[in-house]
Every structure is written in structure tokens, then in C-alpha cells.
Design an enzyme around this catalytic site. Structure first.
Site, PDB file in Angstrom:
ATOM      1  N   HIS A  69     -53.978 -23.008  41.685  1.00  0.00           N
ATOM      2  CA  HIS A  69     -55.266 -22.336  41.447  1.00  0.00           C
ATOM      3  C   HIS A  69     -56.106 -23.273  40.570  1.00  0.00           C
ATOM      4  O   HIS A  69     -55.557 -24.031  39.764  1.00  0.00           O
ATOM      5  CB  HIS A  69     -54.953 -21.036  40.699  1.00  0.00           C
ATOM      6  CG  HIS A  69     -56.107 -20.112  40.500  1.00  0.00           C
ATOM      7  ND1 HIS A  69     -57.074 -20.320  39.537  1.00  0.00           N
ATOM      8  CD2 HIS A  69     -56.446 -18.952  41.119  1.00  0.00           C
ATOM      9  CE1 HIS A  69     -57.942 -19.324  39.580  1.00  0.00           C
ATOM     10  NE2 HIS A  69     -57.591 -18.478  40.535  1.00  0.00           N
ATOM     11  N   LYS A  92     -53.186  -8.563  36.643  1.00  0.00           N
ATOM     12  CA  LYS A  92     -52.548  -8.761  37.951  1.00  0.00           C
ATOM     13  C   LYS A  92     -51.289  -7.910  38.077  1.00  0.00           C
ATOM     14  O   LYS A  92     -50.650  -7.899  39.118  1.00  0.00           O
ATOM     15  CB  LYS A  92     -52.150 -10.225  38.133  1.00  0.00           C
ATOM     16  CG  LYS A  92     -53.283 -11.211  37.916  1.00  0.00           C
ATOM     17  CD  LYS A  92     -53.785 -11.781  39.190  1.00  0.00           C
ATOM     18  CE  LYS A  92     -54.742 -12.924  38.904  1.00  0.00           C
ATOM     19  NZ  LYS A  92     -55.677 -13.145  39.974  1.00  0.00           N
ATOM     20  N   CYS A 135     -60.198 -19.962  45.012  1.00  0.00           N
ATOM     21  CA  CYS A 135     -60.025 -20.809  43.809  1.00  0.00           C
ATOM     22  C   CYS A 135     -58.903 -21.820  44.015  1.00  0.00           C
ATOM     23  O   CYS A 135     -58.142 -22.124  43.082  1.00  0.00           O
ATOM     24  CB  CYS A 135     -59.752 -19.983  42.560  1.00  0.00           C
ATOM     25  SG  CYS A 135     -61.074 -18.864  42.168  1.00  0.00           S
ATOM     26  N   ASP A 189     -47.269 -21.242  35.938  1.00  0.00           N
ATOM     27  CA  ASP A 189     -48.354 -20.276  36.108  1.00  0.00           C
ATOM     28  C   ASP A 189     -47.763 -19.073  36.851  1.00  0.00           C
ATOM     29  O   ASP A 189     -47.532 -19.124  38.058  1.00  0.00           O
ATOM     30  CB  ASP A 189     -49.479 -20.952  36.909  1.00  0.00           C
ATOM     31  CG  ASP A 189     -50.582 -19.976  37.294  1.00  0.00           C
ATOM     32  OD1 ASP A 189     -50.429 -18.761  37.031  1.00  0.00           O
ATOM     33  OD2 ASP A 189     -51.591 -20.430  37.867  1.00  0.00           O
ATOM     34  N   GLN A 244     -49.299 -14.821  39.751  1.00  0.00           N
ATOM     35  CA  GLN A 244     -48.983 -14.037  40.945  1.00  0.00           C
ATOM     36  C   GLN A 244     -47.553 -13.528  40.939  1.00  0.00           C
ATOM     37  O   GLN A 244     -47.249 -12.541  41.614  1.00  0.00           O
ATOM     38  CB  GLN A 244     -49.229 -14.873  42.214  1.00  0.00           C
ATOM     39  CG  GLN A 244     -50.677 -15.198  42.466  1.00  0.00           C
ATOM     40  CD  GLN A 244     -51.550 -13.958  42.658  1.00  0.00           C
ATOM     41  OE1 GLN A 244     -51.088 -12.915  43.115  1.00  0.00           O
ATOM     42  NE2 GLN A 244     -52.815 -14.061  42.294  1.00  0.00           N
TER      43      GLN A 244
HETATM   44  N1  PMP Z   1     -53.364 -18.782  38.607  1.00  0.00           N
HETATM   45  C1  PMP Z   1     -53.149 -18.052  39.712  1.00  0.00           C
HETATM   46  C2  PMP Z   1     -52.004 -18.414  40.619  1.00  0.00           C
HETATM   47  C3  PMP Z   1     -53.983 -16.962  40.005  1.00  0.00           C
HETATM   48  O1  PMP Z   1     -53.767 -16.244  41.096  1.00  0.00           O
HETATM   49  C4  PMP Z   1     -55.036 -16.665  39.122  1.00  0.00           C
HETATM   50  C5  PMP Z   1     -55.979 -15.524  39.415  1.00  0.00           C
HETATM   51  N2  PMP Z   1     -56.424 -15.473  40.719  1.00  0.00           N
HETATM   52  C6  PMP Z   1     -55.198 -17.440  37.979  1.00  0.00           C
HETATM   53  C7  PMP Z   1     -54.346 -18.492  37.757  1.00  0.00           C
HETATM   54  C8  PMP Z   1     -56.283 -17.143  36.995  1.00  0.00           C
HETATM   55  O2  PMP Z   1     -56.065 -15.888  36.413  1.00  0.00           O
HETATM   56  P1  PMP Z   1     -57.166 -15.243  35.458  1.00  0.00           P
HETATM   57  O3  PMP Z   1     -58.435 -15.248  36.222  1.00  0.00           O
HETATM   58  O4  PMP Z   1     -56.648 -13.858  35.211  1.00  0.00           O
HETATM   59  O5  PMP Z   1     -57.230 -16.066  34.236  1.00  0.00           O
END
Ligand code: PMP
Length: 559
Positions: A124, A227, A368, A201, A204
Site C-alpha cells: 500500500h 479495519k 493505493c 503492515d 488487512q
Molecule cells: N496498509 C494497508 C495494507 C492498507 O490496506 C491500508 C488501508 N487501506 C493502509 C496500510 C493504511 O491504513 P490507514 O489509512 O488506516 O492508515
């Protein structure tokens, strides 16, 4: 825990009873954020009604109440991920901030020129851009682990990519687009062998897997509460105590200090407070504790819950696979209910907006993860992400809707390319005729259909006119806008897009501005016009269709 009942589970989530245009909402965007159970909503309310005070700062009753609840939440998170100590659990506002904290604090202190940071192709942006910024500052190289055809990190060449120069390895436990569990244990072991630090990270993974940070033995594990059915604005950074102790604070101010003086060096607070400058999102943190009470027995203790999640994933995958034109972006059923695909002959945004007109929330675009799209050589994809409050019936409704999209190809011309212009009656389409037509239409599904029909009347730009300089910035699908000034000081606007929905929106916007002078364009209140058409919901700057971006580009350009 008793047998898992999706219906009972679903009943905990009030928002899921929402109707949109008299259609039951079908929420399939759980990878973006999950819905919140009633107990979490209640906890936020309860906090503000009975406990609200700043934490750690005063000796009065309320402050002590708030501080106790706040620190109890930290303990809940510690147990949830099996961290060794609450000193290792740092509150942030989300995964993104957790990664920024580590990359800024650790990156700037621990990296020198020639070092390497290892990421993967499926990260991401939140786990790419913070490292790029640090890498650029420190003269560090970013190396990227490739993927297998199944969408997991390919470890076959891991010993070359993670080598003696590697100082940090930062990878997702599960990609937010591919939905496959990465072999993080192998990556962590390899990183350890070369003395590199590891950040996982878990944005998910946290809602689907039991996380045991001690067993994983990673140095950092990050995730967001929202999440995993918790409130927005709260994130967690787990870090090994010994490493956190060597790191400099990321932000500074109140709470993170021990002593401040103009005459002696300022000293910092102990862990975890050293990394928690300013007032935290106390209400949401307290409510996150209630989220964990609610969700932990499901995620970590109920085989039926995980089994149901697997079953709906498999079912959705098989049903999607049976639709002609669906291509998954990687091979094999995903490990978590995140299913990404393209639909041949249909723009991703068209599919998402068409499903939206059925009350089905999915997501289209790059999610993203632009480097992943580049790697897969696609411009984007459609992502369906489920949670155990979703049902087989909901999946069936979506599958039927996609079948309709595919079989209705002729209704909303499938692929009229730039070359085969549909030079129909744009002249007959006036602002008044559009307002007149929309005034008789009820419901978003009918409006949506009308927008798509309008799109058919757009005179397409030819290939040569689709120049980069005409690209509309801020619109997630490719859209071009050509603005010419006539001798009479009026403006002639022509535009195009690969997405049918955008072509329809372009016709609506162009009908308001075409043939007008700069002054007239500036005077025209487009919001009122959109409101008359029932399109205000499409004005948000973050809507992928970029309606506002189109309007702003016109207003900025005409002089
Ligand atoms: N890493 C991953 C794998 C994600 O799916 C997301 C959110 N889509 C993020 C980072 C960023 O999370 P946040 O917007 O809650 O900071």
C-alpha cells in the site's frame, strides 16, 4: 463460543440496516473500513457522557476514570496481539502514522548512505511513500520483492534481495488488493539473518488472522482499529521495547516529555508515552477496547467464524469466476475475503458506479497500490471485500448485477472507442433539457442510467487530442478536457474519458459551460445545478469520478 450465526453477528451493526433509495445497502468495501458494532458506538457515547477528561494529566476523578479506561485499552491491545508488555503498544492515528513514526524515527537515525530498504511490489502507498522520503534523504536504495502468480511475495530470490546491506524490511502481512497471506515468517527469518529490522503492515490481516507478535518475532507490527470493526482515528504501533528505547521521538510536545527546561536538555518520557505527543483520540481508543472485547472471541476463538469467512470468500470467488469477462488479478482463491478483478470491456469505475446504483458498495481504482497496478500492467481493478456480516444472498445480488452489466452491453454501448465517435445530438442536449429530464427521475439507479445515456452523446476526442496536457488531475479514471477560446470570447469545451460514467458527467458539466464567456462561467453556480440534478453526493473531492476536479479545471483555465 456458540456456533457462528452470520445473521446474529450482522444484527450488531446498525448501519447495515440502512436503505439507499429503498434498496438494502450491500457493503462490500470492508478492506477500506469495516462497519462498527453497536457496543462500539455506545462506548464512544458513554465515554463522552461519563468519562471525558484528558488522560495522565490531572488528579481529579474524571481524569483518573479516563486514564484507567485508556490504559485498559492498551492492555486489551497488548493481549490481542500477544505483545510482551504494554510499553510496546503505542497509540497512533492509524497504520499510516505508525509507519511514518517508524520510518522517520528509525530511518533518519539508523540509516546511512548505501544501506537498503526492502519492500514488496504489493505494498500500500502507506508502506512505500514514507520509506521513499527517508530513502531520498539518507541516500538509501529501495529494493522490491517480486510476487508469484498467486499474488504472494516471491521468496525464491530472497537471499539476493535481502542482503548484508539491508537495514529494514517492511512488508504487508496481507495485501489490500490481492488478499493473499504473504510468507512473512520466511521474510522475517531472512531479515534476522542479515541483521535487518522488520516492520509488518498488518492493516488487512488484523481482522482475519490471530496475530502473535512474539511468535512472529517481527520488530514492528502496525494496524488500524477501523479495519477491525473499531473506530477511525486510532492505530497501533507494536515495537520491541529494546528497539523503541533506541529510537528518537517522532513528534514532540506534551505527554512525551519528562522534563522541559530552557536551561537544561529536555528529557523524554518512558515508553510508550515517549511516542505519544499531544492528546490522543481518547474516546476512540476507549471504544477500541470494547471492539476487542466484541471481536476477539470471533477472530481468535471461533473456528466457525473463520470457516464462514472462508466459505463466503470461496463462494464469491467461484461466482465471479463464472462470469464471462471477469479476470482475477492473481491466480487462486484469496486467503482473506478480498477479491480483485477486471471485467473485460468495462471500465472499473463504470462497474463500481453501476453496482452503486444497485446499492452495492465496492471499490474501483488503484487501491493505493499504484506500483502493484504497474507490476500487473493494469490501470486499476474492482475490489470486492467482504466481512462475516455479509451473506450469500448479498453475493448473489452482486453477481446478478454484474451479469446485468455484462448483458446490457448494448444498452449502454460497451466499447465505443475514441476512433468510432458517437457524434450524436450533443447540440440537442442543453442544460435546460438535462434539468427537465432529471426533474422527472427518482432514485439514484435511474439517475445513474440517465447519466450513462448522456455519456453516449459525448463527442469523443480523437487519439491525437488525448494529450497529457488535457488530462484532468484529481480524476481517478483517465479524463481529458480541451478548452478553446473563440473569437467571441466564449469557450468551446470538449472532453473525453475511458469511463462511461465520466463521459455522462462530462456532458452534464459541458452543457453548463459550453459557449459561455469566462465571466459567465465564473458566475454560474454549478452546485445549484448539480443539486437540481440530484448529483450533490457526487461532488465530494474524493469521489473517484472527480466531478469537482472537472469543474475546477474549467474554472481555473478560463480567463
Ligand atoms: N496498509 C494497508 C495494507 C492498507 O490496506 C491500508 C488501508 N487501506 C493502509 C496500510 C493504511 O491504513 P490507514 O489509512 O488506516 O492508515
Amino acid at each position: 463460543m456458540t456456533q457462528f450465526s452470520p445473521t446474529q453477528f450482522r444484527n450488531n451493526f446498525p448501519l447495515l440496516h440502512l436503505k439507499i433509495d429503498n434498496k438494502a445497502l450491500i457493503y462490500f468495501d470492508n478492506a477500506a473500513t469495516t462497519q462498527k458494532p453497536q457496543c462500539v458506538l455506545k462506548a464512544i457515547n458513554h465515554y463522552y457522557q461519563y468519562q471525558n477528561a484528558n488522560v495522565h494529566r490531572a488528579s481529579h476523578y474524571l481524569s483518573s476514570e479516563a486514564t484507567t479506561a485508556f490504559e485498559e485499552a492498551r492492555e486489551k491491545v497488548r493481549a490481542f496481539i500477544n505483545a510482551g508488555s504494554t510499553k510496546e503498544v503505542i497509540w497512533t492515528k492509524g497504520t499510516t502514522e505508525s509507519i511514518n513514526l517508524v520510518s522517520q524515527s528509525l530511518g533518519l537515525d539508523h540509516l546511512t548512505e548505501g544501506d537498503e530498504i526492502v519492500l514488496s511490489e504489493s505494498e500500500h502507498h502507506a508502506n512505500i511513500v514514507p520509506w521513499q522520503i527517508v530513502a531520498q534523504k539518507m541516500g538509501v536504495t529501495i529494493r522490491v520483492l517480486p510476487l508469484t502468480k498467486f499474488g504472494t511475495i516471491d521468496i525464491s530470490n530472497i537471499e539476493t534481495i535481502i542482503n548484508a546491506k539491508t537495514k529494514i524490511v517492511a512488508i504487508a502481512h496481507v495485501s489490500n488488493v490481492l488478499g493473499k497471506i504473504n510468507p512473512i515468517e520466511t521474510v522475517i527469518n531472512r531479515a534476522k539473518k542479515v541483521g535487518a529490522l522488520t516492520l509488518i503492515d498488518g492493516a488487512q490481516a488484523i481482522a482475519h488472522l490471530t496475530i502473535d507478535v512474539q511468535k512472529l518475532d517481527c520488530d514492528f507490527y502496525v494496524f488500524s482499529a477501523h479495519k477491525v470493526f473499531g473506530p477511525t482515528g486510532v492505530g497501533v504501533l507494536y515495537g520491541k521495547e529494546a528497539i523503541l528505547n533506541t529510537m528518537q521521538p517522532y513528534q514532540s510536545g506534551g505527554e512525551m516529555i519528562k522534563t522541559v527546561s530552557f536551561y537544561k536538555p529536555t528529557t523524554f518520557n518512558a515508553l510508550p508515552f515517549k511516542f505519544e505527543a499531544g492528546t490522543a483520540n481518547i474516546s476512540s481508543i476507549v471504544a477500541f477496547a470494547k471492539t476487542i472485547d466484541f471481536i476477539k472471541p470471533y477472530i481468535q476463538e471461533s473456528i466457525d467464524y473463520s470457516e464462514y469467512e472462508k466459505q463466503i470468500t470461496r463462494y464469491c470467488y467461484q461466482q465471479l469466476a463464472s462470469i464471462k469477462g471477469v479476470t482475477f488479478i492473481s491466480e487462486g482463491t484469496p486467503d482473506i475475503p478480498v477479491l480483485s478483478f477486471t471485467l473485460n470491456g468495462h471500465h472499473n469505475h463504470d462497474v463500481a458506479s453501476m453496482l452503486d446504483s444497485y446499492g452495492i458498495a465496492v471499490r474501483a481504482g488503484h487501491h493505493c497500490a499504484m506500483p502493484l497496478m504497474e507490476y500487473l500492467t493494469i490501470s486499476g481493478c474492482i475490489r470486492v471485500s467482504l466481512a462475516p456480516y455479509n451473506t450469500y444472498e448479498e453475493i448473489d445480488i452482486m453477481i446478478n448485477a454484474i451479469h446485468n452489466i455484462v448483458s446490457n452491453e448494448n444498452f449502454i454501448d460497451s466499447n465505443n472507442t475514441a476512433q468510432e465517435n458517437v457524434r450524436t445530438s450533443l447540440n440537442e442536449i442543453t442544460l435546460d433539457s438535462i434539468i427537465e429530464k432529471f426533474s422527472k427521475i427518482k432514485g439514484w439507479d435511474n439517475r445513474h442510467r440517465e447519466i450513462m445515456l448522456l455519456g453516449k452523446t459525448l463527442t469523443r476526442l480523437n487519439k491525437a487530442e488525448r494529450r497529457d496536457e488535457y488530462l484532468i488531475k484529481g480524476c481517478e479514471s483517465l479524463a481529458w478536457l480541451k478548452i478553446e477560446k473563440t473569437e467571441r470570447n466564449t469557450f468551446l469545451l470538449s472532453a473525453d474519458s475511458d469511463a462511461k460514467i465520466i463521459r455522462g458527467l462530462l456532458v452534464i458539466v459541458l452543457s453548463a459551460y459550453n459557449g459561455k464567456t469566462a465571466e459567465e462561467i465564473k458566475q454560474f453556480t454549478i452546485e445549484e445545478y448539480f443539486s437540481k440534478l440530484g448529483l450533490l453526493q457526487h461532488l465530494s473531492p474524493s469521489r473517484g469520478n472527480g466531478l469537482r476536479a472537472i469543474v475546477e479545471t474549467i474554472k481555473r483555465t478560463v480567463k
